[in-house]
Enzyme design. Structure first.
Site, short mmCIF file in Angstrom:
data_model
loop_
_atom_site.label_atom_id
_atom_site.label_comp_id
_atom_site.label_asym_id
_atom_site.label_seq_id
_atom_site.Cartn_x
_atom_site.Cartn_y
_atom_site.Cartn_z
N ILE A 106 0.82 -1.22 0.00
CA ILE A 106 0.00 0.00 0.00
C ILE A 106 0.86 1.27 0.00
O ILE A 106 0.50 2.27 -0.62
CB ILE A 106 -0.95 0.01 1.23
CG1 ILE A 106 -1.84 -1.23 1.22
CG2 ILE A 106 -1.78 1.29 1.28
CD1 ILE A 106 -2.77 -1.37 0.05
N GLU A 107 2.00 1.24 0.69
CA GLU A 107 2.82 2.44 0.85
C GLU A 107 3.52 2.88 -0.43
O GLU A 107 4.08 3.97 -0.49
CB GLU A 107 3.88 2.22 1.93
CG GLU A 107 3.32 1.85 3.29
CD GLU A 107 3.09 0.35 3.47
OE1 GLU A 107 2.87 -0.05 4.63
OE2 GLU A 107 3.12 -0.41 2.49
N CYS A 108 3.50 2.04 -1.45
CA CYS A 108 4.19 2.37 -2.71
C CYS A 108 3.35 3.29 -3.58
O CYS A 108 2.13 3.13 -3.66
CB CYS A 108 4.50 1.10 -3.50
SG CYS A 108 5.98 0.29 -2.97
N MET A 109 4.01 4.22 -4.25
CA MET A 109 3.35 5.04 -5.25
C MET A 109 2.95 4.17 -6.44
O MET A 109 1.91 4.40 -7.04
CB MET A 109 4.30 6.15 -5.73
CG MET A 109 4.60 7.18 -4.69
SD MET A 109 5.88 8.39 -5.15
CE MET A 109 5.69 8.61 -6.88
N SER A 110 3.78 3.20 -6.76
CA SER A 110 3.48 2.26 -7.84
C SER A 110 2.54 1.18 -7.32
O SER A 110 2.41 0.98 -6.12
CB SER A 110 4.78 1.59 -8.32
OG SER A 110 5.72 2.56 -8.71
#
Length: 142
Positions: A48-52
Site C-alpha cells: 500500500i505504501e508504494c506510489m506504484s
C-alpha cells in the site's frame, strides 16, 4: 557479515558505469520477472505504501517447505526491477534468513537512495517490510 548474494548483486552493478546503465539494467531485470498470476494480485499482497502498484506474495517451497518462494509484480519499470531483485534475493531462503538480510547494504551498494525520489525510497523499504511480514506469516503456518 554481508550476504554473498548481496555482494554479487552489488558487484554486478558496479561493472556498469553510470546510473543510466544501472537504471537500464534494473529495468531489464524487471522485464525478466515471471508474470504474477492474477489471483495473487490481491489487497493482502499489495504494498500500500508504494506510489506504484506493487504486489508480492510468499509461499513455502514445495520441495523444501522451510524455504520460501516469492512472486511479485509492479506497474512501473524501475520498481519492477527492484521487486525482481528482491524476489530473487529472498526466494530459496528461510523466514529467519529473510529477516536477517541486510537490505541497507544492498540499497546503498546500488546507490538507490541517491537516484530514487524520497517517496520511491520509502516504497522500496515498504516492499521489503511486506516481504518480511509474509515470510513470518508463512513460517507460522508451517
Amino acid at each position: 557479515m554481508q550476504d554473498d548474494e548481496i555482494s554479487e548483486i552489488i558487484e554486478n552493478f558496479e561493472l556498469l558505469g553510470d546510473w543510466d546503465q544501472r537504471y537500464q539494467y534494473l529495468v531489464e531485470i524487471g522485464e525478466r520477472l515471471p508474470a504474477m498470476p492474477t489471483e495473487d494480485k490481491t489487497d493482502d499482497n499489495r504494498v500500500i505504501e508504494c506510489m506504484s502498484l506493487v504486489h508480492v506474495v510468499a509461499e513455502s517451497d514445495v520441495t523444501r517447505p522451510e524455504h520460501l518462494v516469492y512472486r511479485g509484480d509492479c506497474d512501473t519499470a524501475i520498481i519492477k526491477g527492484v521487486v525482481a531483485l528482491l524476489v530473487g534475493l529472498f526466494s530459496g531462503r528461510s523466514a529467519e534468513e529473510v529477516a536477517s538480510l541486510d537490505v541497507d547494504v544492498l540499497f546503498e551498494g546500488l546507490q538507490l537512495e541517491e537516484h530514487l525520489s524520497p517517496n520511491r525510497h520509502v516504497g522500496v523499504y515498504a516492499i521489503v517490510n511486506k516481504m518480511q511480514q509474509q515470510a513470518r506469516a508463512v513460517a507460522c503456518e508451517t
